[in-house]
Design a protein around this motif. Structure first.
Motif, short mmCIF file in Angstrom:
data_model
loop_
_atom_site.label_atom_id
_atom_site.label_comp_id
_atom_site.label_asym_id
_atom_site.label_seq_id
_atom_site.Cartn_x
_atom_site.Cartn_y
_atom_site.Cartn_z
N ILE A 98 14.70 -72.34 92.74
CA ILE A 98 14.69 -70.98 93.28
C ILE A 98 13.51 -70.80 94.22
O ILE A 98 13.63 -70.23 95.31
CB ILE A 98 14.66 -69.93 92.14
CG1 ILE A 98 15.96 -70.00 91.32
CG2 ILE A 98 14.44 -68.52 92.68
CD1 ILE A 98 15.91 -69.22 90.02
N LYS A 111 15.19 -72.25 83.77
CA LYS A 111 15.69 -73.61 83.99
C LYS A 111 15.56 -74.05 85.45
O LYS A 111 15.38 -75.22 85.74
CB LYS A 111 17.15 -73.70 83.57
CG LYS A 111 17.37 -73.63 82.08
CD LYS A 111 18.85 -73.70 81.74
CE LYS A 111 19.07 -73.55 80.26
NZ LYS A 111 20.47 -73.49 79.90
N TYR A 112 15.70 -73.10 86.37
CA TYR A 112 15.77 -73.46 87.79
C TYR A 112 14.66 -72.83 88.63
O TYR A 112 14.84 -72.59 89.82
CB TYR A 112 17.14 -73.06 88.35
CG TYR A 112 18.27 -73.74 87.63
CD1 TYR A 112 18.54 -75.09 87.83
CD2 TYR A 112 19.06 -73.04 86.72
CE1 TYR A 112 19.56 -75.72 87.15
CE2 TYR A 112 20.09 -73.66 86.04
CZ TYR A 112 20.34 -75.00 86.26
OH TYR A 112 21.35 -75.62 85.58
N SER A 113 13.48 -72.59 88.03
CA SER A 113 12.40 -71.90 88.76
C SER A 113 11.95 -72.69 90.00
O SER A 113 11.70 -72.10 91.05
CB SER A 113 11.21 -71.61 87.84
OG SER A 113 10.67 -72.81 87.33
N LYS A 143 15.34 -70.50 78.23
CA LYS A 143 16.78 -70.77 78.17
C LYS A 143 17.55 -70.03 79.26
O LYS A 143 18.74 -70.21 79.40
CB LYS A 143 17.31 -70.38 76.80
CG LYS A 143 16.73 -71.21 75.67
CD LYS A 143 17.18 -70.68 74.33
CE LYS A 143 16.78 -71.50 73.16
NZ LYS A 143 15.47 -71.94 73.02
N THR A 144 16.88 -69.18 80.06
CA THR A 144 17.56 -68.41 81.09
C THR A 144 17.70 -69.22 82.37
O THR A 144 17.07 -70.26 82.55
CB THR A 144 16.81 -67.10 81.41
OG1 THR A 144 15.57 -67.43 82.04
CG2 THR A 144 16.59 -66.26 80.18
N PHE A 145 18.50 -68.69 83.29
CA PHE A 145 18.71 -69.31 84.60
C PHE A 145 17.38 -69.49 85.34
O PHE A 145 17.10 -70.56 85.87
CB PHE A 145 19.66 -68.43 85.42
CG PHE A 145 19.94 -68.96 86.79
CD1 PHE A 145 20.86 -69.98 86.97
CD2 PHE A 145 19.29 -68.45 87.90
CE1 PHE A 145 21.13 -70.48 88.24
CE2 PHE A 145 19.55 -68.93 89.17
CZ PHE A 145 20.47 -69.96 89.33
N ILE A 146 16.54 -68.44 85.35
CA ILE A 146 15.26 -68.51 86.06
C ILE A 146 14.36 -69.56 85.42
O ILE A 146 13.70 -70.33 86.12
CB ILE A 146 14.58 -67.13 86.11
CG1 ILE A 146 15.38 -66.19 87.00
CG2 ILE A 146 13.15 -67.25 86.61
CD1 ILE A 146 14.88 -64.77 87.02
#
Length: 190
Positions: A174, A169-171, A164-167
Motif C-alpha cells: 500500500i 498484511k499489505y502495508s 490480521k487485517t488487509f492493511i
C-alpha cells in the motif's frame, strides 16, 4: 498548497511503521508514548533535512524540471518499495525484540532512538522528492511526525487484531502504490 500530497506522503512514509508497530503489539512489546514521540521526532528531523536538501535542487534547475525529477523520484521509491525485500524493516517485523535490548518488553526512549533512525529511512528519499517539488517543508514534517506517532501507536496497541487485517498484511505494498500515485499526481498538479 498541496494538502492532498502532504497528507498522503505522511501516510505512505509511515505505513511500514504501522507494520512494525503491529509486530511489536503481537509480541507484546510495549512502545510507551514518550518512546513513540522519540520515533516521531526523529522521523521529523530526517524529513526536514531531506526536504531542505530537495528544495536546494530547485535553486539550480528550473521549477518544472525539479517537479518532474521529484515526481519521478517518488514513483521510483514507490516501485522500489513494491519490489524490495525491505531487509532492515523486514527483519524488525520478524524479530521486533531486537531493539528491546534489556528484554523487558518495553521500548525505552534510548531504544526508541535506534528504532527511530531505522524507521525514518523512508522519510529520507521521499523528503528529497517532496522538497524538489517545492512542497512546504514544515507541513510535510508535521504530517510525517503525526502519522508516525499514530501508526506506531495504533500498531503496537492493536497488534494482534490489526495484524490480521488487509492493511496489516499489505502495508508495504500500500505504501509503494501510494508513493507512485503521489508522484503521478504531482506531475499534473502544477
Amino acid at each position: 498548497m498541496h494538502w492532498i500530497t502532504i497528507i498522503f506522503i505522511g501516510i505512505a512514509a509511515n505505513l511500514d511503521n504501522l507494520g512494525i508497530g503491529l509486530a511489536y503489539g503481537v509480541k507484546r512489546v510495549k512502545i510507551p508514548i514518550l518512546s513513540n514521540a522519540v520515533i516521531a521526532v526523529l522521523s521529523m528531523i530526517v524529513t526536514f533535512v531531506a526536504v531542505t536538501a530537495g528544495s536546494t535542487v530547485i535553486e539550480y534547475i528550473s521549477p518544472h524540471t525539479a517537479n518532474l525529477l521529484g515526481s519521478l523520484l517518488l514513483c521510483v521509491i514507490g516501485i522500489f518499495t513494491l519490489f524490495s525485500n525491505r531487509f532492515s524493516k523486514h527483519s524488525i517485523a520478524k524479530n521486533p525484540e531486537v531493539f528491546d535490548e534489556d528484554k523487558n518488553h518495553i521500548i525505552s526512549m534510548r531504544e526508541a532512538m535506534t528504532l527511530g533512525f531505522v524507521l525514518s529511512a523512508n522519510c529520507l528519499a521521499g523528503g528529497i522528492a517532496i522538497g524538489a517539488n517545492g512542497i512546504s517543508a514544515i507541513w510535510t514534517v508535521i504530517s510525517i511526525g503525526t502519522f508516525s506517532f499514530i501508526t506506531v501507536g495504533i500498531g503496537s496497541h492493536f497488534g494482534v487484531l490489526l495484524s490480521k487485517t488487509f492493511i496489516g498484511k499489505y502495508s508495504t505494498a500500500i505504501s509503494g502504490w501510494l508513493l507512485i500515485s503521489i508522484g503521478i499526481f504531482e506531475v499534473f498538479a502544477k
